[in-house]
Write a protein that holds these residues in place. Structure first.
Motif: not given
Ligand code: C2E
Ligand code: MG
Ligand code: MG
Length: 756
Positions: A570-579, A583-584, A612-615, A743-746
């Motif tokens: 979950a953290c990896r995915e959400a960190a991806g959205w942030r970068t 605005g996320a 730390t690993e996922t940022g 879909e969440a990312r979209a």
């Protein structure tokens, strides 16, 4: 026109017209419409459209690209045979009703005769199953037996009388004999075509061709017989058979065209066609017995009886040979026990029987302990000696009616039936263990083996043979884990173990997926956070919700690695959205923690390492704990939760209100958010009690300075009621269902990209 000709509708129309014509002719024949001459005319004319129909349909098969090339080639020759029939019927109609000739043999007769050799060749050219040389020889023998039976019948009815018939010219004699010989060829070819297909079952077009030929041959034989005994006139009863035969030819050509190129494989059943040669032999003897009843007993009676008995004995001998073959196919070569094929067969039979009280059946799965070292140290011969000794031990213990088999390697199975109780299976297993412990003398070595046994009792009438074997296997592993040299009964608890290891494997092999359910600002619907909810993409059962495995994971402790996996994913995915999505940044991520995870000493270091690993920033993360954790928090738990808070992580109490939360604990714990359980939100509009609980939680949140999130909002009314109470954030199907990552990312992109 050509396209229409290729459609199913064209042939359906063809078949319907033929059926109507045939019906018309038959009704006319039996109701005796008009004069006999008129009926004969109708009958003779009916042939022509029928023959035209089967010829046209056969041409269609012969040129169709949908057919296999070999089928197409065979049908080309069959089409020639059909053309001969068409010509014969046309010629017959012309010579009988226009030219009024009664010459025998006529042009029509020659054309009829030509039908047989072409049909014979066409039938033999039809592709059969791939067979070995020996099978082909067997097939030829079977077909010849059927042919010989047919020959006896035809000889008796026609060929014999033809040779002796007075007043026939040599041409007539030859021709009258040629027709039944042609028919004999047809019988031979059609039985070959059927026998070579007897596994899987004979396809419909061949069955229809066989039916047509049976009718035609019967009619031909009758025709020759009538010609021999006075002369045939059109419109008599063999015509009915011929016409019916023609109609079957229409159906056969139609079916062949519809047949897909690669027909679906059918169940592998024994087909009654394999009885054909036996039936032919018996029929021939019956005919012989009837015909010879007036012959003197001496010498014919005894000789004929002797021949019949001899044939029957040879058949019996053959059935013994067949049984020997079968025995060889289902016996384990080394030990003489049943092999896997027979064990599986008998297991399926056992699983198909009704479960009766007082009569139990059981499957024992036996695995020799330390067999491999014997094989490796003393060689394969020593290993073989041990296996043979084990098989002997099994034979000593089991009763008649039970089955012992070797499944392969050092694995054996014993099927027990009609046991008085469940314990009987255990005592047999104990005796087996005792016998298997006997040392094996191999040369100058004394080899000691032991075995482990898994016992599955058949309680569930719906359990398949395979399930029983799996249960015995699970029990066998339990016996091995428990120290070997023993037996264990299968039980559901073991299944839990099996499921647990399956779940752990799923975590290791990335079969899990994280879905994200948005939480929104109730007033505006703006996206505020997402909650990570795990799913299991099971290779067999499909996508499973946490309801189907979280409890088990909880009980067995598998939830600890599972939870860590979810947090990381979950953290990896959400960190991806942030970068990736400007605005996320403000979006929060909530992840559920199980009580088992909270109890882990290394909880904080694990969470820290994952962040730390996922940022992913700690101050954007919310961890959801359940009320059971805060019910009686020990000092260590409190310090761990405090450490998480110190990292900047928010802590939420999930499903708030369902447990026994005591306010005093709430104050002592570093909790920052309450999630009102769905059960209260569901009743908010019409259940005053549920409504007051929601209000109380909202006020509690205000008093303790905690955020309140309402869960499970399904309707607009519920959302409005919550807004009225002062609840700010909500989550539920009314806004969004849990969404797969893409879909969440979209959604995140759509909401936050618009803001920048
Ligand atoms: P939860 O944490 O309370 O999650 C909310 C559950 O309610 C989710 O079910 C969600 O799909 C469902 N839900 C949300 N809105 C609605 C709604 O409007 N109507 C209805 N009928 N249901 C709604 P889900 O995904 O089946 O999860 C069930 C529970 O499994 C979760 O309850 C949570 O306790 C647990 N769980 C899920 N993922 C994890 C995980 O990664 N770790 C742990 N330890 N537990 C998890
Ligand atoms: Mg939750
Ligand atoms: Mg909840």
């Amino acid at each position: 026109m050509v396209t229409w000709f290729r459609t199913g509708r064209a042939s359906a129309a063809c078949v319907l017209v033929c059926a109507a014509l045939l019906l018309f002719q038959q009704v006319g024949y039996f109701a005796e419409w008009g004069s006999p001459e008129f009926r004969t005319l109708v009958t003779d004319v009916t042939y022509v459209p029928l023959a035209l129909a089967f010829t046209v349909l056969a041409v269609r098969v012969a040129v169709s690209k949908r057919q296999e090339p070999r089928t197409r080639r065979a049908w080309r020759v069959i089409t020639i045979a059909f053309v001969c029939q068409l010509a014969a019927h046309c010629a017959w109609a012309v010579q009988s009703h226009i030219l009024l000739t009664t010459a025998y043999p006529s042009t029509a007769d020659y054309c009829f005769l030509l039908f047989s050799p072409f049909m014979f060749a066409g039938l033999l050219m039809l592709p059969g199953q791939h067979r070995r040389r020996r099978d082909r020889q067997k097939l030829a023998l079977d077909a010849l037996i059927v042919g010989a039976g047919g020959f006896i019948a035809i000889w008796y009815l026609l060929l014999g009388p033809i040779l002796n018939a007075p007043g026939l010219t040599p041409l007539q004699r030859t021709f009258t004999a040629a027709l039944p010989i042609g028919d004999l060829l047809l019988v031979l070819a059609v039985s070959t075509a059927m026998l070579r297909r007897h596994q899987p079952e004979v396809p419909a077009p061949i069955r229809l061709l066989a039916g047509a030929i049976a009718l035609t041959v019967t009619a031909d034989v009758s025709y020759s017989w009538i010609q021999l005994n006075g002369g045939f006139t059109g419109g008599s009863w063999p015509d009915l058979l011929w016409l019916a035969g023609c109609f079957l030819l229409v159906l056969a050509a139609d079916q062949q065209y519809r047949r897909p190129r690669h027909p679906r494989p059918r169940r592998r059943d024994r087909n009654a066609v394999f009885l054909l040669p036996y039936a032919a032999s018996v029929a021939a003897y019956v005919l012989l017995a009837v015909q010879s009843s007036h012959l003197p007993i001496n010498p014919y009676g005894g000789m004929i009886l002797g021949s019949a008995v001899l044939t029957l004995l040879v058949m019996a001998r053959q059935s013994h040979a067949l049984r020997d073959n079968r025995e060889m196919a289902v016996t384990d070569g080394l030990t003489g026990l049943a092999n896997r094929i027979l064990v599986t067969e008998r297991l399926d039979m056992l699983a198909g029987q009704p479960v009766r009280p007082g009569r139990h059946s059981a499957v024992l799965l036996i695995d020799l302990d330390r067999f491999k070292p014997i094989n490796d140290t003393f060689g394969h011969e020593a290993g073989d000696a041990v296996l043979v000794a084990a098989a002997d031990a099994m034979r000593r213990v089991i009763r008649d009616g039970d089955l012992a088999g070797r499944l392969g390697g050092d694995e054996f199975a014993v099927l027990l039936q009609s046991l008085p109780d469940r314990e009987a299976a255990g005592s047999i297993a104990a005796r087996l263990l005792e016998e298997l412990r006997q040392p094996v003398i191999f040369g100058e070595h004394v080899l000691m083996v032991e075995a482990s046994i898994g016992v599955a009792i058949r309680d569930d009438p719906d359990a398949s043979g395979e399930t029983l074997l799996q249960q015995a296997d699970t029990a066998l592993y339990a016996a091995k884990r428990a120290g070997r040299g023993r037996f264990e009964y299968y039980s559901d608890v073991m299944d839990t173990k099996a499921r647990e290891s399956e779940l752990r494997r799923a975590v290791a092999q990335d079969e899990l997926v994280v879905y994200f359910q948005p939480a929104v600002a109730l007033a505006t619907g703006e996206l505020r956070a997402v909650e990570a909810l795990v799913r299991w993409n099971h290779p067999v059962r499909g996508l499973l919700g946490p309801g189907e495995f979280i409890e088990l994971a909880e009980e067995t402790g598998a939830v600890v690695p599972l939870g860590a996996w979810v947090l990381r994913a979950a953290c990896r995915e959400a960190a991806g959205w942030r970068t990736g999505i400007p605005g996320a940044g403000p979006l929060r991520l909530a992840v559920n923690l199980s009580p088992k995870q909270v109890a882990q000493a290394d909880l904080v270091t694990t969470v820290e390492a994952i962040l730390t690993e996922t940022g992913f920033p700690p101050d954007r993360l919310t961890l959801e704990i359940t009320e059971s954790v805060i019910l009686q928090p020990d000092p260590l738990t409190i310090s761990r939760l405090q450490a998480l808070r110190d990292l900047g992580i928010q802590l939420a109490v999930d499903d708030f209100g369902t447990g026994y939360s005591a306010l005093s604990y709430l104050r002592r714990l570093p909790v920052t958010m309450l999630k009102i359980d769905r059960s209260f939100v569901t009743g908010i509009a019409d259940d005053p009690e549920a409504r007051s609980v929601c209000e109380a939680v909202v006020h509690l949140g205000e008093a303790f300075k905690m955020n309140v999130v309402a869960e499970g909002i399904e309707t607009a009314d519920q959302a409005t009621a919550l807004i009225d109470m002062g609840c700010v954030i909500g989550q539920g199907f009314f806004f969004h269902r849990p969404l797969p990552p893409d879909e969440a990312r979209a959604l995140v992109k759509q909401q936050f990209a618009a803001l920048t």
